[in-house]
Structures are given as C-alpha cells and as structure tokens.
Motif scaffolding. Sequence first.
Motif, mmCIF file in Angstrom:
data_model
loop_
_atom_site.group_PDB
_atom_site.id
_atom_site.type_symbol
_atom_site.label_atom_id
_atom_site.label_comp_id
_atom_site.label_asym_id
_atom_site.label_seq_id
_atom_site.Cartn_x
_atom_site.Cartn_y
_atom_site.Cartn_z
ATOM 1 N N ASP A 1 0.837 -1.201 0.000
ATOM 2 C CA ASP A 1 0.000 0.000 0.000
ATOM 3 C C ASP A 1 0.876 1.257 0.000
ATOM 4 O O ASP A 1 1.945 1.291 0.624
ATOM 5 N N SER A 2 0.396 2.298 -0.669
ATOM 6 C CA SER A 2 1.133 3.556 -0.708
ATOM 7 C C SER A 2 0.885 4.365 0.552
ATOM 8 O O SER A 2 -0.222 4.391 1.098
ATOM 9 N N VAL A 3 1.927 5.031 1.019
ATOM 10 C CA VAL A 3 1.833 5.959 2.151
ATOM 11 C C VAL A 3 2.177 7.343 1.619
ATOM 12 O O VAL A 3 3.254 7.561 1.062
ATOM 13 N N VAL A 4 1.237 8.287 1.774
ATOM 14 C CA VAL A 4 1.410 9.636 1.242
ATOM 15 C C VAL A 4 1.200 10.654 2.350
ATOM 16 O O VAL A 4 0.696 10.327 3.426
ATOM 17 N N THR A 5 1.592 11.898 2.087
ATOM 18 C CA THR A 5 1.321 12.960 3.049
ATOM 19 C C THR A 5 -0.181 13.190 3.148
ATOM 20 O O THR A 5 -0.895 13.144 2.150
ATOM 21 N N SER A 6 -0.651 13.447 4.343
ATOM 22 C CA SER A 6 -2.081 13.639 4.559
ATOM 23 C C SER A 6 -2.456 15.102 4.365
ATOM 24 O O SER A 6 -1.600 15.975 4.203
ATOM 25 N N SER A 7 -3.741 15.378 4.412
ATOM 26 C CA SER A 7 -4.227 16.756 4.277
ATOM 27 C C SER A 7 -3.972 17.558 5.547
ATOM 28 O O SER A 7 -4.146 18.774 5.553
ATOM 29 N N GLN A 8 -3.548 16.886 6.632
ATOM 30 C CA GLN A 8 -3.282 17.579 7.895
ATOM 31 C C GLN A 8 -1.802 17.967 7.982
ATOM 32 O O GLN A 8 -1.135 17.751 8.990
ATOM 33 N N ASN A 9 -1.287 18.532 6.904
ATOM 34 C CA ASN A 9 0.104 18.954 6.836
ATOM 35 C C ASN A 9 0.175 20.454 6.637
ATOM 36 O O ASN A 9 -0.531 21.015 5.793
ATOM 37 N N LEU A 10 1.052 21.098 7.380
ATOM 38 C CA LEU A 10 1.294 22.515 7.171
ATOM 39 C C LEU A 10 2.367 22.756 6.117
ATOM 40 O O LEU A 10 2.356 23.774 5.433
ATOM 41 N N ILE A 11 3.301 21.819 5.982
ATOM 42 C CA ILE A 11 4.473 22.091 5.153
ATOM 43 C C ILE A 11 4.478 21.324 3.836
ATOM 44 O O ILE A 11 5.237 21.672 2.938
ATOM 45 N N PHE A 12 3.647 20.294 3.702
ATOM 46 C CA PHE A 12 3.597 19.523 2.467
ATOM 47 C C PHE A 12 2.183 19.522 1.890
ATOM 48 O O PHE A 12 1.204 19.450 2.642
ATOM 49 N N PRO A 13 2.075 19.534 0.578
ATOM 50 C CA PRO A 13 0.760 19.296 -0.034
ATOM 51 C C PRO A 13 0.334 17.854 0.243
ATOM 52 O O PRO A 13 1.174 16.984 0.456
ATOM 53 N N PRO A 14 -0.953 17.575 0.233
ATOM 54 C CA PRO A 14 -1.402 16.185 0.379
ATOM 55 C C PRO A 14 -0.964 15.335 -0.815
ATOM 56 O O PRO A 14 -0.676 15.846 -1.900
ATOM 57 N N ASN A 15 -0.915 14.036 -0.587
ATOM 58 C CA ASN A 15 -0.675 13.031 -1.629
ATOM 59 C C ASN A 15 0.754 13.034 -2.179
ATOM 60 O O ASN A 15 0.983 12.539 -3.283
ATOM 61 N N ILE A 16 1.716 13.580 -1.427
ATOM 62 C CA ILE A 16 3.120 13.442 -1.796
ATOM 63 C C ILE A 16 3.614 12.110 -1.237
ATOM 64 O O ILE A 16 3.460 11.830 -0.050
ATOM 65 N N LEU A 17 4.203 11.298 -2.077
ATOM 66 C CA LEU A 17 4.575 9.946 -1.678
ATOM 67 C C LEU A 17 5.645 9.952 -0.582
ATOM 68 O O LEU A 17 6.660 10.641 -0.693
ATOM 69 N N VAL A 18 5.389 9.194 0.472
ATOM 70 C CA VAL A 18 6.389 8.929 1.508
ATOM 71 C C VAL A 18 7.095 7.617 1.210
ATOM 72 O O VAL A 18 8.315 7.505 1.277
ATOM 73 N N GLY A 19 6.307 6.597 0.868
ATOM 74 C CA GLY A 19 6.869 5.293 0.525
ATOM 75 C C GLY A 19 5.783 4.251 0.403
ATOM 76 O O GLY A 19 4.597 4.587 0.256
ATOM 77 N N LYS A 20 6.188 2.994 0.468
ATOM 78 C CA LYS A 20 5.231 1.886 0.389
ATOM 79 C C LYS A 20 5.433 0.947 1.574
ATOM 80 O O LYS A 20 6.569 0.745 2.033
ATOM 81 N N ILE A 21 4.318 0.392 2.044
ATOM 82 C CA ILE A 21 4.373 -0.486 3.212
ATOM 83 C C ILE A 21 5.189 -1.738 2.889
ATOM 84 O O ILE A 21 4.913 -2.440 1.914
ATOM 85 N N LYS A 22 6.180 -2.003 3.725
ATOM 86 C CA LYS A 22 7.067 -3.146 3.544
ATOM 87 C C LYS A 22 6.653 -4.324 4.410
ATOM 88 O O LYS A 22 6.771 -5.480 4.018
ATOM 89 N N ASN A 23 6.174 -4.025 5.614
ATOM 90 C CA ASN A 23 5.825 -5.083 6.556
ATOM 91 C C ASN A 23 4.686 -4.615 7.454
ATOM 92 O O ASN A 23 4.644 -3.449 7.854
ATOM 93 N N VAL A 24 3.753 -5.536 7.745
ATOM 94 C CA VAL A 24 2.614 -5.239 8.616
ATOM 95 C C VAL A 24 2.572 -6.267 9.731
ATOM 96 O O VAL A 24 2.566 -7.476 9.478
ATOM 97 N N LEU B 1 3.850 -0.792 11.407
ATOM 98 C CA LEU B 1 4.093 -0.755 9.968
ATOM 99 C C LEU B 1 5.501 -0.277 9.648
ATOM 100 O O LEU B 1 5.961 0.747 10.175
ATOM 101 N N ASP B 2 6.173 -1.020 8.790
ATOM 102 C CA ASP B 2 7.445 -0.578 8.215
ATOM 103 C C ASP B 2 7.178 -0.058 6.803
ATOM 104 O O ASP B 2 6.488 -0.710 6.013
ATOM 105 N N VAL B 3 7.746 1.092 6.492
ATOM 106 C CA VAL B 3 7.512 1.736 5.194
ATOM 107 C C VAL B 3 8.853 1.951 4.493
ATOM 108 O O VAL B 3 9.755 2.590 5.052
ATOM 109 N N THR B 4 8.972 1.402 3.279
ATOM 110 C CA THR B 4 10.160 1.657 2.467
ATOM 111 C C THR B 4 10.046 3.040 1.835
ATOM 112 O O THR B 4 9.075 3.339 1.144
ATOM 113 N N LEU B 5 11.036 3.875 2.081
ATOM 114 C CA LEU B 5 10.981 5.256 1.606
ATOM 115 C C LEU B 5 11.038 5.336 0.087
ATOM 116 O O LEU B 5 11.754 4.570 -0.565
ATOM 117 N N ALA B 6 10.317 6.293 -0.462
ATOM 118 C CA ALA B 6 10.338 6.514 -1.910
ATOM 119 C C ALA B 6 11.614 7.227 -2.336
ATOM 120 O O ALA B 6 12.130 7.003 -3.435
#
Length: 284
Positions: free
Chosen positions: A215-238, A249-254
């Motif tokens: 699953d993709s992990v992106v910046t949320s709309s509750q950010n002051l410094i980033f627009p929403p939907n900027i990719l952080v990474g993808k879930i590596k382990n649950v 959750l472990d997330v592999t960085l984009a």
Amino acid sequence: MSQLLGLLNRAKYFFLFLFLEIISFALIRKNNLQWDVNVFNSTNAVAANTMAATYKAKEYLYLKEENLSLANENLSLREKVVAFEQGEGRPDSFYKVDSIYAERFDFQVAKVINSTTARNKNYITIDKGLLDGIEPGMGVMGPRGVVGQVMSCSQHFSRIYSILHDDFRVSSEVINQNLRESGQTALGLAMWNGLSHDVVKLGTIDKFKKVAVGDSVVTSSQNLIFPPNILVGKIKNVSTPDNGAFHDLDVTLATDFGGLTYVYVVSNRLVDEQLNLEREDENE
C-alpha cells in the motif's frame, strides 16, 4: 659532417629495409582489393569509435545542465499537479475548494551540496538560502517523494533535517482500494527509528483499518508544510500486536537519500495565517 655520413652509413641497411617495406605495402594495396577494403574498414572503425568517445564526453560535460533543466521542468509539472489536485478535492465530496487555498503552495528548485545518511540525526545542505526566499520550517521534497524540513538558513545556504532524523515527523495517510471503498481514512505519523536509511515506521494506524504490504503511504491533508498526496513510501511489513491498538508498519521510503541531487523547497503561503488563528484559539 663526417659523423653524420658515418651514422647514415651504419644505418643504411635499416633505411633500405624501411624503403622496401613501404614499397611492399604499396604493391599489396595496389594489387589486393580485399586488403585495401580491410584497411578502409579499420580506419572507419577507428574514426567511428573516436567520434563516439567524443560524443560521450560532451554528454557528460553537459549532464549538469541537462539535470537542472529536467528538475525545473519537473518543478513546473509538480506545481500544476498540486494545484489541480487541491482544486478538485475528493471525488466523492460535495465540498468545493477555494482557489486561493488550492494554490497556496509554491516550489523552488535547489541543489544538494552535502548530505548524511549514517547518523541518528541526518542533515542535508542545499545551495539556496535567505536571499532566495528560503526560510526555516519549509518542507522539502524530492522527485520521488518527501525529503525533510528546512532547519536553518544562511544568506546562500540552508540546512535540512531529513526524514532520516529521529526528531522529524510527517503526518501521513495509507492509500488502498479497501479504505477508499469503505470511506475510511487511515492517518498516522511517519518517523525514523534509526535502524535503516531506507525504512521508516508508521504509527497510530488503527488495527481495524485494512492495510497491506505494498500500500502507498502519502502525506495527509493535515500537513502545514507539504501538499497532500506526496509519496512517503510503500508499506514493507505489517504486524499487529495482540494487546495493541495500532498496526506496527514498516515503510520503504520513496526517496533514495544516497543519490539525491536536486530537491524542491515547499512554501505554504497561508501557513502564518493558520498558525496565528490556532494560537489565538489556544490562548482563550
């Protein structure tokens, strides 16, 4: 003069041999078409290889300018995409986004001139500073996703603490089809645990939210410094502890921090207005 004549006399057989060799090659070339063709082909091959090497050298010399040109082009595309996404809002929502709010983010290209990845607190230095409009607190992203936040600035340089810093947190959201269809939002905080330079932890995701590896992990709309939907990474382990309320959750960085060359500094033009309003509410 006598010494010169003596030297020529001693080397006369060598010069005779050289003269006969030249005559022999000339006769071979004149009477053997195949040999002439081979010499011609070999000469062409040498010339072609020389031209190819020269072209590659020129390509390398102009690579810096080409990379900067691509970075600026990506910047323009990023601005348009963010403005479009912010103006559209969610597909299933009746809410209409204000145009000023949708266009609140500005971007500026900067070059990475120093960086670390092997410490508990990792930093990046860029070649833009106060004179370029960069200020502490601004977000920083790369071509592939989130990078970090501006920590301090001089006139011509800025220091960034990257996501590979144990004090950095970024509000994030897990995106997948199950959550979208059920109308759920899986919000959490992405943070580095200091173990790997390409993996971060994502916390506070309710264990009843259906998330999975990939699953993709992106910046949320509750950010002051980033627009929403900027990719952080993808879930590596649950993993989900039996006695816990949240997924682990472990997330592999984009972003590849080892190969980062250009970044985009993000400026939220409405951040001061929002922060001032929130401070007023807290003081009441």
